[in-house]
Design a protein around this motif. Structure first.
Motif, PDB file in Angstrom:
ATOM      1  N   ARG A   1       0.854  -1.182   0.000  1.00  0.00           N
ATOM      2  CA  ARG A   1       0.000   0.000   0.000  1.00  0.00           C
ATOM      3  C   ARG A   1       0.888   1.229   0.000  1.00  0.00           C
ATOM      4  O   ARG A   1       1.923   1.242   0.656  1.00  0.00           O
ATOM      5  N   SER A   2       0.488   2.265  -0.721  1.00  0.00           N
ATOM      6  CA  SER A   2       1.326   3.458  -0.802  1.00  0.00           C
ATOM      7  C   SER A   2       0.479   4.684  -1.079  1.00  0.00           C
ATOM      8  O   SER A   2      -0.514   4.623  -1.817  1.00  0.00           O
ATOM      9  N   ALA A   3       0.898   5.804  -0.490  1.00  0.00           N
ATOM     10  CA  ALA A   3       0.279   7.093  -0.786  1.00  0.00           C
ATOM     11  C   ALA A   3       0.893   7.754  -2.005  1.00  0.00           C
ATOM     12  O   ALA A   3       0.396   8.782  -2.473  1.00  0.00           O
ATOM     13  N   VAL A   4       1.980   7.183  -2.526  1.00  0.00           N
ATOM     14  CA  VAL A   4       2.631   7.766  -3.702  1.00  0.00           C
ATOM     15  C   VAL A   4       1.715   7.562  -4.910  1.00  0.00           C
ATOM     16  O   VAL A   4       1.326   6.436  -5.229  1.00  0.00           O
ATOM     17  N   PHE A   5       1.386   8.662  -5.565  1.00  0.00           N
ATOM     18  CA  PHE A   5       0.425   8.619  -6.672  1.00  0.00           C
ATOM     19  C   PHE A   5       0.862   7.619  -7.739  1.00  0.00           C
ATOM     20  O   PHE A   5       1.980   7.659  -8.233  1.00  0.00           O
ATOM     21  N   GLY A   6      -0.052   6.694  -8.077  1.00  0.00           N
ATOM     22  CA  GLY A   6       0.202   5.728  -9.134  1.00  0.00           C
ATOM     23  C   GLY A   6       0.826   4.431  -8.680  1.00  0.00           C
ATOM     24  O   GLY A   6       1.044   3.534  -9.505  1.00  0.00           O
ATOM     25  N   PHE A   7       1.103   4.281  -7.376  1.00  0.00           N
ATOM     26  CA  PHE A   7       1.801   3.091  -6.904  1.00  0.00           C
ATOM     27  C   PHE A   7       1.014   2.251  -5.907  1.00  0.00           C
ATOM     28  O   PHE A   7       1.477   1.180  -5.512  1.00  0.00           O
ATOM     29  N   ASP A   8      -0.140   2.697  -5.462  1.00  0.00           N
ATOM     30  CA  ASP A   8      -0.881   1.928  -4.464  1.00  0.00           C
ATOM     31  C   ASP A   8      -1.287   0.568  -5.027  1.00  0.00           C
ATOM     32  O   ASP A   8      -1.830   0.474  -6.129  1.00  0.00           O
ATOM     33  N   GLY A   9      -1.010  -0.491  -4.276  1.00  0.00           N
ATOM     34  CA  GLY A   9      -1.356  -1.832  -4.711  1.00  0.00           C
ATOM     35  C   GLY A   9      -0.323  -2.505  -5.587  1.00  0.00           C
ATOM     36  O   GLY A   9      -0.525  -3.633  -6.054  1.00  0.00           O
ATOM     37  N   THR A  10       0.819  -1.855  -5.814  1.00  0.00           N
ATOM     38  CA  THR A  10       1.872  -2.445  -6.641  1.00  0.00           C
ATOM     39  C   THR A  10       2.433  -3.685  -5.963  1.00  0.00           C
ATOM     40  O   THR A  10       2.501  -3.761  -4.732  1.00  0.00           O
ATOM     41  N   SER A  11       2.868  -4.653  -6.738  1.00  0.00           N
ATOM     42  CA  SER A  11       3.488  -5.842  -6.156  1.00  0.00           C
ATOM     43  C   SER A  11       4.920  -5.524  -5.757  1.00  0.00           C
ATOM     44  O   SER A  11       5.615  -4.741  -6.425  1.00  0.00           O
ATOM     45  N   VAL A  12       5.358  -6.137  -4.665  1.00  0.00           N
ATOM     46  CA  VAL A  12       6.731  -5.957  -4.209  1.00  0.00           C
ATOM     47  C   VAL A  12       7.696  -6.518  -5.256  1.00  0.00           C
ATOM     48  O   VAL A  12       8.759  -5.947  -5.516  1.00  0.00           O
ATOM     49  N   THR A  13       7.320  -7.628  -5.862  1.00  0.00           N
ATOM     50  CA  THR A  13       8.157  -8.231  -6.896  1.00  0.00           C
ATOM     51  C   THR A  13       8.398  -7.262  -8.050  1.00  0.00           C
ATOM     52  O   THR A  13       9.516  -7.159  -8.576  1.00  0.00           O
TER      53      THR A  13
END
Length: 379
Positions: free
Chosen positions: A336-348
């Protein structure tokens, strides 16, 4: 040590970068429920662990005991997303947001980025209310038309706090085996919001992480990081004294007792006392991932930040494939992230993109070496 990333086979390099990402997120999640150093002292953290039958600490914190008296253990509001049995992906936190933001910075502007471009990326991608202390002051200064380096000094009482250090990991991950290059990148980033020991902390962390790719253990990585900061700085003296106590045979608790006395009065978010906790966690953890992040978080102060950085170093040293599953499986490869465009990105995916940057930078170094060699031969 410039341009040594090519000495690590690509598959191993990718595994260790992924280990850094997973380690940072897991350490952050472990420390998040008890992040408030003026309340969650070492004694209170261990009292909580004893009440919940969690010593030795080998996984995420247990939920609070059902019979706890009101006010006995006041966890952070995010605790429900961070304790055993409730972790499913990472909760949002600035300790992870800044690693993501740093990745975006390098992808957008390359390794030649300027401090001004760091500020521009913050304004474009990071919500103001998700910044704190020195970062919030620098953000406000940017909006008011104040540029670096004054963003770090104007009306900023937090310029030696831990904020720049928590932003440093990506510079180490993308400069594997090259602490000088990692230190230079971290210094340029830190200058937006910090001065003095605040900058030294970021440089030290980035160089330590970069060195962990080729070091034979945490002690060697810490020494490499220490070699990139002014030796007479408070940060360097603190790290050196913590190492000396460890080398003298003082136990972990005794080392932290002594360092707490030496750094008294600097506050629980100041970079210097946190550097002592982080150094002790890495040394007494002795390369074991679980022991490293457990001791670091039990050390108190800024627990989620220290747990994150310790997890990053230990994760690089171990590699993702060697990390215990009780830390990685609950993360479900999702951040999870507050950085615009990155919320829900996979760690991989984040690790893959980081490895691509590291490989690209190594290619640039090789090309530069080839050009220099050709010029030497021509001459």
């Amino acid at each position: 040590m410039t341009g040594t990333a090519h000495k690590t086979p690509p598959a191993q390099l990718s595994d260790r970068i992924l280990g850094g990402w997973l380690g940072r997120i897991a350490g952050n999640m472990l420390g998040k429920p008890v992040e408030r150093g003026d309340y969650w002292t070492r004694a209170r953290i261990d009292a909580y662990l004893r009440r919940t039958d969690a010593l030795p600490l080998t996984g995420y914190l247990p939920p609070p005991p059902a019979d706890a008296a009101p006010g006995e253990f006041t966890l952070r509001p995010e605790w429900r997303e961070c304790v055993r049995g409730r972790v499913h992906g990472s909760c949002r936190d600035d300790d992870v947001d800044y690693a993501i933001l740093g990745l975006h910075l390098l992808e957008t502007h390359g390794f030649g980025f300027t401090t001004e471009q760091v500020g521009q990326v913050w304004l474009e991608r990071l919500p103001y209310l998700q910044t704190f202390t020195a970062e919030r002051v620098a953000y406000r200064n940017l909006v008011d038309g104040i540029g670096p380096p004054r963003t770090a000094s104007h009306d900023n009482p937090y310029q030696e706090w831990i904020g720049a250090l928590i932003r440093a990991d990506v510079f180490g991950w993308t400069c594997p085996g090259d602490p000088d290059a990692a230190a230079a990148l971290a210094r340029r980033d830190a200058a937006l919001s910090h001065r003095g020991n605040g900058v030294h902390g970021a440089v030290w962390a980035a160089a330590t992480i970069a060195a962990a790719f080729t070091a034979d253990g945490p002690r060697a990585a810490l020494e490499a990081g220490l070699g990139r900061v002014p030796p007479d700085s408070r940060l360097a003296r603190t790290v050196r004294h913590t190492i000396a106590l460890h080398d003298s045979g003082t136990d972990w608790a005794g080392t932290l007792d002594e360092m707490e006395r030496r750094t008294a009065g600097q506050g629980w978010i100041h970079v210097v006392p946190n550097a002592a906790v982080l150094t002790a966690g890495l040394l007494y953890g002795a390369g074991d991932f679980t022991r490293t992040i457990a001791l670091t978080v039990r050390g108190g102060l800024d627990t989620d930040s220290n747990g994150a950085t310790a997890g990053s170093v230990a994760g690089v040293l171990c590699g993702a494939s060697a990390l215990p599953p009780q830390w990685t499986e609950p993360l479900a490869d999702r951040v999870r992230s507050a950085v615009f465009g990155f919320d829900g990105t996979s760690v991989t995916e984040l690790a893959r993109r980081t490895a691509r940057l590291a490989a690209a930078r190594t290619g640039e170094d090789r090309a530069g070496e080839d050009r220099a060699g050709g010029e030497d031969r021509a001459g």
